[in-house]
Design an enzyme around this catalytic site. Structure first.
Site, PDB file in Angstrom:
ATOM      1  N   LEU A  35      -6.294   7.014 -21.319  1.00 24.92           N
ATOM      2  CA  LEU A  35      -6.885   7.672 -20.172  1.00 24.92           C
ATOM      3  C   LEU A  35      -6.125   7.264 -18.912  1.00 24.92           C
ATOM      4  O   LEU A  35      -5.833   6.090 -18.706  1.00 24.92           O
ATOM      5  CB  LEU A  35      -8.357   7.251 -20.054  1.00 24.92           C
ATOM      6  N   ARG A 259      11.123  16.300 -14.978  1.00 27.84           N
ATOM      7  CA  ARG A 259      10.114  16.202 -16.025  1.00 27.84           C
ATOM      8  C   ARG A 259       9.779  17.590 -16.555  1.00 27.84           C
ATOM      9  O   ARG A 259       9.728  18.567 -15.790  1.00 27.84           O
ATOM     10  CB  ARG A 259       8.847  15.521 -15.496  1.00 27.84           C
ATOM     11  N   HIS A 431      -0.401   2.662  20.638  1.00 26.64           N
ATOM     12  CA  HIS A 431       0.858   1.953  20.911  1.00 26.64           C
ATOM     13  C   HIS A 431       0.660   0.453  20.666  1.00 26.64           C
ATOM     14  O   HIS A 431      -0.381  -0.093  21.033  1.00 26.64           O
ATOM     15  CB  HIS A 431       1.254   2.173  22.376  1.00 26.64           C
TER      16      HIS A 431
END
Length: 452
Positions: A35, A259, A431
């Site tokens: 799984l 793939r 920032h």
């Protein structure tokens, strides 16, 4: 009979199963291996675990740049393997427990589609009102190029218990540049062979060129527009022949040419499912030409990304529950390449936008990370590039730089919510962060750049 039978327990399959169960459906999930599929066991998670190790190695080697005296004594690959496997096993146990807790019937075995309502597993016929095909992908090779010995794919590379002194990587896409980056950090001498004109050829050309500059600085050799001819091997190494190059000798050849869809011998074609080059063809609701059968993930043409399959699995579950979910736009899916420096992108490249809308209708602006304080602190080069339709929405977000994968969320929001440059430019970006660079690029796109 089940409401939903899912064939394949990877990202797309388990997402479809979990969401279907959450919506009150009776669900069976069939998996022949483990799984979690490729992503958890042979892809995203173990690769990124190793890339994190590489990042730590780089931190030690670069420590002198920050006034720190540190030396790298070595890399214990046995311990690295324990770290990698520990992460995978923890996530596997968690996922297994989650599936069990949702009362999904987990059926272990290799399934084969028999008809539009039946999957056979070891002679047992599992029937469902609807079937979701999610059988994933495998590492491809070239015709006649055997994966054996010192010629490996990412599957074998992830399990190496040693660091190659040198390696040739066949293919300069995502997998190829990630392993080239990883091995270089660990001390390997790497050469990439790519048949197309640029590395990561699916990215915006400015990103590809920027990555090439950065990899060259790291000492990675690459040859573009170069066709592979063949390889031989013996006990001492591999010997690669490529057009226009002298023979390259190395310890390993990593075949990273993409793939392929895992659909052969699954019964799909025999059941009449429309296929093309091994991929399952679907409509915009991910339904096949059989009314009761859907397909998700890597077997569906398009981006082969775990989070795409995951989103598609959820979409199909909601579609089957009558919820009419919003269609998934392929170009709106975020993409991250975890090499060093990282690439993060969403939406159309400048070239794609110009082809779609016309060159005179598209504007693009780039902000160099050299002007970003946090990026200078991190000692990273790179860019943020935004692509927009003139006087309209932003359609492309493209970044290159250390840790820039963490910025892809804002890119996804601006592209998918069709933000105008002014919408983003007026936002306050904290920032000093790398996130500021996105604001700077948006200000430039809106015609009010302060820096540059």
């Amino acid at each position: 009979m089940y409401d939903v039978v899912v064939l394949g327990g990877g990202s797309g399959g388990y997402a479809a199963a979990l969401r279907s169960a959450q919506l009150g459906k009776k669900v069976a999930l069939i998996e022949g291996d483990k799984l979690g599929g490729t992503c958890l066991h042979r892809g995203c998670i173990p690769t990124k675990a190793l890339l994190h190790v590489a990042e730590e190695v780089d931190s030690i080697n670069e420590a002198k740049n920050f006034g720190i005296s540190a030396t790298l004594d070595g890399i214990d690959m046995a311990e690295v393997g324990k770290f990698r496997d520990g992460i995978v096993n923890q996530m596997f146990k968690g996922l297994s427990g989650l599936v069990k807790s949702k009362k999904i019937d987990m059926i272990q075995g290799w399934g084969k589609l028999v008809d539009g309502h039946t999957v056979e597993v070891d002679g047992q016929k599992i029937q469902g009102e609807n079937i979701v095909l999610a059988t994933g992908s495998y590492s491809k090779s070239l015709p006649g190029l055997a994966i054996e010995g010192r010629v490996i794919t990412s599957d074998q590379a992830l399990k190496l218990d040693w660091v190659p002194r040198s390696a040739v990587v066949l293919g300069g896409g995502v997998i190829g540049v990630e392993f080239a980056s990883l091995w270089t950090s660990m001390g390997s001498k790497v050469t990439i062979l790519e048949g197309l004109p640029h590395l990561v050829p699916n990215e915006d050309e400015d990103i590809s060129k920027g990555l090439e500059r950065e990899l060259r600085k790291r000492g990675i050799d690459f040859h573009l527009g170069t066709m592979f001819k063949g390889v031989t091997q013996d006990d001492n190494g591999i010997y690669v022949e490529a057009e226009g190059l002298d023979r390259i000798e190395a310890d390993l050849l990593l075949v990273a040419v993409g793939r392929g869809p895992r659909t052969a011998h699954m019964g799909y074609e025999e059941c009449g499912i429309a296929m093309e080059r091994g991929f399952v063809l679907v409509d915009n609701t991910l339904k096949t030409n059989l009314d009761s059968v859907y397909a998700v993930g890597d077997i569906v043409p398009g981006l082969q990304l775990a989070h795409r399959g995951f989103a598609q699995g959820i979409f199909v579950a909601e579609q089957l529950a009558g919820m009419n979910p919003q269609k998934i736009v392929e170009s709106g899916i975020p993409r991250v390449t975890f090499c060093e420096p990282q690439i993060a992108s969403v939406g159309l490249t400048q070239k794609q936008a110009e082809e779609k809308y016309g060159k005179d209708k598209v504007v693009a602006k780039t902000f160099n990370l050299a002007g970003n304080g946090k990026s200078r602190i991190l000692n990273t080069g790179g860019i943020v590039k935004l692509v927009a339709i003139k006087d309209a929405e932003i359609v492309g977000f493209h970044t290159l730089g250390k840790r820039m994968g963490e910025q892809v969320g804002e890119g996804q929001l601006m592209v998918n919510w069709e933000a105008y440059p002014d919408d983003v430019a007026q936002l306050i970006h904290a920032h000093p962060t790398q996130n500021e660079a996105i604001g700077e690029a948006a200000m430039a796109l809106a015609g009010r750049a302060l820096h540059g």
